[in-house]
Write an enzyme that holds these catalytic residues in place. Structure first.
Site, PDB file in Angstrom:
ATOM      1  N   LYS A 209      70.468 -12.508  16.521  1.00  0.00           N
ATOM      2  CA  LYS A 209      70.921 -12.461  15.122  1.00  0.00           C
ATOM      3  C   LYS A 209      72.210 -13.275  14.922  1.00  0.00           C
ATOM      4  O   LYS A 209      72.305 -14.101  14.010  1.00  0.00           O
ATOM      5  CB  LYS A 209      71.134 -10.998  14.701  1.00  0.00           C
ATOM      6  N   CYS A 265      76.981 -12.497   4.912  1.00  0.00           N
ATOM      7  CA  CYS A 265      76.518 -12.666   6.296  1.00  0.00           C
ATOM      8  C   CYS A 265      77.185 -13.810   7.051  1.00  0.00           C
ATOM      9  O   CYS A 265      77.853 -13.578   8.053  1.00  0.00           O
ATOM     10  CB  CYS A 265      75.002 -12.847   6.299  1.00  0.00           C
TER      11      CYS A 265
HETATM   12  P1  NAD Z   1      75.839  -3.273   1.737  1.00  0.00           P
HETATM   13  O1  NAD Z   1      77.309  -3.203   1.679  1.00  0.00           O
HETATM   14  O2  NAD Z   1      75.076  -3.842   0.609  1.00  0.00           O
HETATM   15  O3  NAD Z   1      75.247  -1.820   2.038  1.00  0.00           O
HETATM   16  C1  NAD Z   1      75.739  -0.959   3.007  1.00  0.00           C
HETATM   17  C2  NAD Z   1      75.512   0.469   2.536  1.00  0.00           C
HETATM   18  O4  NAD Z   1      75.853   1.370   3.600  1.00  0.00           O
HETATM   19  C3  NAD Z   1      76.385   0.855   1.345  1.00  0.00           C
HETATM   20  O5  NAD Z   1      75.568   1.360   0.299  1.00  0.00           O
HETATM   21  C4  NAD Z   1      77.301   1.951   1.906  1.00  0.00           C
HETATM   22  O6  NAD Z   1      77.636   2.926   0.947  1.00  0.00           O
HETATM   23  C5  NAD Z   1      76.444   2.509   3.030  1.00  0.00           C
HETATM   24  N1  NAD Z   1      77.216   3.227   4.054  1.00  0.00           N
HETATM   25  C6  NAD Z   1      78.354   2.825   4.665  1.00  0.00           C
HETATM   26  N2  NAD Z   1      78.747   3.757   5.555  1.00  0.00           N
HETATM   27  C7  NAD Z   1      77.833   4.740   5.513  1.00  0.00           C
HETATM   28  C8  NAD Z   1      77.680   5.983   6.200  1.00  0.00           C
HETATM   29  N3  NAD Z   1      78.571   6.375   7.125  1.00  0.00           N
HETATM   30  N4  NAD Z   1      76.619   6.750   5.895  1.00  0.00           N
HETATM   31  C9  NAD Z   1      75.723   6.371   4.968  1.00  0.00           C
HETATM   32  N5  NAD Z   1      75.814   5.214   4.281  1.00  0.00           N
HETATM   33  C10 NAD Z   1      76.854   4.411   4.554  1.00  0.00           C
HETATM   34  O7  NAD Z   1      75.523  -4.085   3.082  1.00  0.00           O
HETATM   35  P2  NAD Z   1      74.219  -4.972   3.363  1.00  0.00           P
HETATM   36  O8  NAD Z   1      74.369  -6.300   2.734  1.00  0.00           O
HETATM   37  O9  NAD Z   1      72.998  -4.159   3.095  1.00  0.00           O
HETATM   38  O10 NAD Z   1      74.387  -5.182   4.938  1.00  0.00           O
HETATM   39  C11 NAD Z   1      74.102  -4.132   5.834  1.00  0.00           C
HETATM   40  C12 NAD Z   1      74.029  -4.724   7.233  1.00  0.00           C
HETATM   41  O11 NAD Z   1      72.928  -5.638   7.305  1.00  0.00           O
HETATM   42  C13 NAD Z   1      75.258  -5.530   7.636  1.00  0.00           C
HETATM   43  O12 NAD Z   1      75.471  -5.360   9.003  1.00  0.00           O
HETATM   44  C14 NAD Z   1      74.854  -6.950   7.333  1.00  0.00           C
HETATM   45  O13 NAD Z   1      75.545  -7.876   8.123  1.00  0.00           O
HETATM   46  C15 NAD Z   1      73.388  -6.935   7.700  1.00  0.00           C
HETATM   47  N6  NAD Z   1      72.575  -7.940   7.009  1.00  0.00           N
HETATM   48  C16 NAD Z   1      72.811  -8.217   5.707  1.00  0.00           C
HETATM   49  C17 NAD Z   1      72.010  -9.159   5.069  1.00  0.00           C
HETATM   50  C18 NAD Z   1      72.257  -9.517   3.621  1.00  0.00           C
HETATM   51  O14 NAD Z   1      71.701 -10.519   3.180  1.00  0.00           O
HETATM   52  N7  NAD Z   1      73.035  -8.761   2.876  1.00  0.00           N
HETATM   53  C19 NAD Z   1      70.974  -9.795   5.751  1.00  0.00           C
HETATM   54  C20 NAD Z   1      70.745  -9.461   7.080  1.00  0.00           C
HETATM   55  C21 NAD Z   1      71.561  -8.525   7.703  1.00  0.00           C
END
Ligand code: NAD
Length: 435
Positions: A209, A265
């Site tokens: 990743k 990201c």
């Molecule tokens: P985001 O900020 O949109 O969502 C994260 C969610 O997790 C939030 O709603 C937050 O309230 C929740 N959260 C945080 N701590 C928590 C806890 N202790 N218990 C329950 N919920 C909790 O983030 P995202 O964009 O969805 O990214 C999530 C992960 O996926 C990251 O590691 C990111 O790097 C990875 N990722 C993101 C993308 C993208 O395009 N956004 C693509 C691939 C991978």
């Protein structure tokens, strides 16, 4: 018709990755609980209000809600009622560039305490290599019984703006695990997608990743560096990129010169990969340069505008596009934020329009910029238009109408969306990047 096995799944995190993953797995017939500790977000989701814009997501949520898709604040409820637990919480960057894994640690402890039956715990969040190992050690340390569990890494490659499509049409699915049982479960779970599944150990999956995102970022910085040479030499980066991309070893994607990458990201994953590499004993200098090129690209664009307008103080600049890419309202690390701040610092006034992220941008810029109702409202009496996001809506602009509304017909195309000659023919002065 082939019948696929369905599972009870909990997805922790209702963000861009978690909510999409939960909705899509429910669409495949699984029973999914999507848990988030943000009470407001869950309460809105239970009223079917989406927390962000993502094409086709709302449709899937509406279709599966309370049939196979449930939203909850209770981690306890989610853990106890599922066999597979996906961790999809944020892993934001810390000041030193490392990933903040505190949410993942809390969740690992919580899972350990609530283990009531076999669980497969899957990392979906992007994490540095060896995080899976840490999750396993944490669960072993805190668990109170002999219930078995497995850990797997299943990094997510979806792109905001086409996340639902990407879930159902992945280029590949990566599964990192040392457990035969976990491998079988994840192979069954993903079987309906009929995609290539790459099975590795956990460390390798985690590196895949970080290496993927860093490589894509490097491609963007590479072409941006070439664009600067094109500017200096009077060549055209669009033609260079086209010719480069026809070489199958290089490929045509991610060779669009512009104001650089942003989003949640690339900047943070590159930073985290740099950090973990150094921690492990390797100085990844190539990635430092990728980052440097990206950071200076925004200023380079502003300098080009300055060169044309000479003095920015009291000039009105129309900004078209705020989100870091089209089809999303996400502004995290969007290049538009730095560019607008540079322009404001120079004393320019800003009139901005984005088809989806005006509301989110109001929280950042407050009253410091004017948020326009539409494209034409934004450009009225402006000295220059800056295109910062390549929304489809902008490609259909009536430039003749625009020209009449502008004070001076200058276009700064931060995404190289338009053809210089066509705009010059219409009487515009055109600023591109490497074109
Ligand atoms: P985001 O900020 O949109 O969502 C994260 C969610 O997790 C939030 O709603 C937050 O309230 C929740 N959260 C945080 N701590 C928590 C806890 N202790 N218990 C329950 N919920 C909790 O983030 P995202 O964009 O969805 O990214 C999530 C992960 O996926 C990251 O590691 C990111 O790097 C990875 N990722 C993101 C993308 C993208 O395009 N956004 C693509 C691939 C991978």
């Amino acid at each position: 018709m082939k019948i696929y096995k369905n599972y009870n799944i909990t997805v922790i995190g209702a963000g861009h990755v978690g909510l999409v993953t939960a909705a899509c797995f429910s669409e495949l017939g699984n029973k999914v609980i999507c848990v988030d500790n943000d009470k407001n977000k869950i309460s809105k989701l239970n009223k079917l209000i989406m927390p962000f814009y993502e094409p086709d997501l709302e449709k899937l949520v509406l279709k599966n809600f309370k049939k196979r898709l449930f939203f909850s604040n209770s981690l306890d409820y989610g853990i106890r009622n599922s066999q597979i637990i996906f961790i999809a919480v944020g892993t934001p960057p810390k000041e030193d560039g490392s990933s903040d894994l505190s949410a993942i640690e809390i969740i690992s402890r919580e899972i350990a305490l609530k283990l009531n039956s076999y669980k497969l715990i899957v990392e979906k969040s992007t994490v540095p290599v060896q995080t899976g190992q840490k999750i396993k050690e944490t669960i072993l340390r805190y668990k109170k019984n002999n219930v078995e569990f497995d850990i797997a890494s299943n990094p997510e490659f979806l792109r905001e703006g086409s996340a639902v499509y990407d879930f159902f049409n992945p280029d590949r699915i990566v599964v990192g695990t040392d457990s035969k049982k976990a491998k079988e479960i994840l192979k069954n779970l993903y079987a309906p997608l009929k995609s290539k599944i790459i099975i590795t150990d956990i460390n390798t999956a985690e590196i895949i990743k970080h290496a993927s995102n860093s490589f894509l970022a490097a491609k963007i910085s590479f072409i941006n560096a070439v664009a600067r040479i094109c500017d200096l030499a009077g060549a055209n980066v669009k033609d260079v990129a086209y010719a480069l991309g026809l070489d199958k070893r290089i490929g045509k994607y991610f060779l669009d010169a512009g104001i650089g990458y942003g989003g949640f990201c690339f900047p943070k994953d590159l930073e985290a990969f740099l950090y973990i590499s150094k921690k492990l004993g390797y100085e990844f200098g190539l990635l430092s340069e990728v980052k440097k090129i990206n950071e200076t690209q925004k200023l380079y664009f502003v300098e080009k505008i300055k060169e044309k307008l000479w003095i920015l103080k009291d000039k009105k600049i129309a900004i078209l596009g705020l989100s870091f890419k089209p089809n999303t309202d996400d502004l995290r690390f969007a290049p538009s934020i730095d560019i607008i701040n540079y322009l404001l610092k120079e004393g320019a006034s800003i009139s901005a329009y984005d088809p989806k992220s005006n509301e989110a941008a109001k929280k950042i810029f407050k009253d410091n910029i004017y948020f326009a109702k539409n494209i034409y409202d934004a450009v009225k009496n402006s000295d220059c238009i800056c295109f910062l996001t390549e929304w489809e809506e902008f490609k259909k602009i009536d430039f003749k109408k625009i020209k009449k509304l502008l004070k001076t017909p200058i276009i700064a195309d931060g995404r190289n969306m338009f053809n210089r000659k066509e705009l010059e023919f219409l009487g515009f002065e055109y600023i591109g990047i490497g074109t």
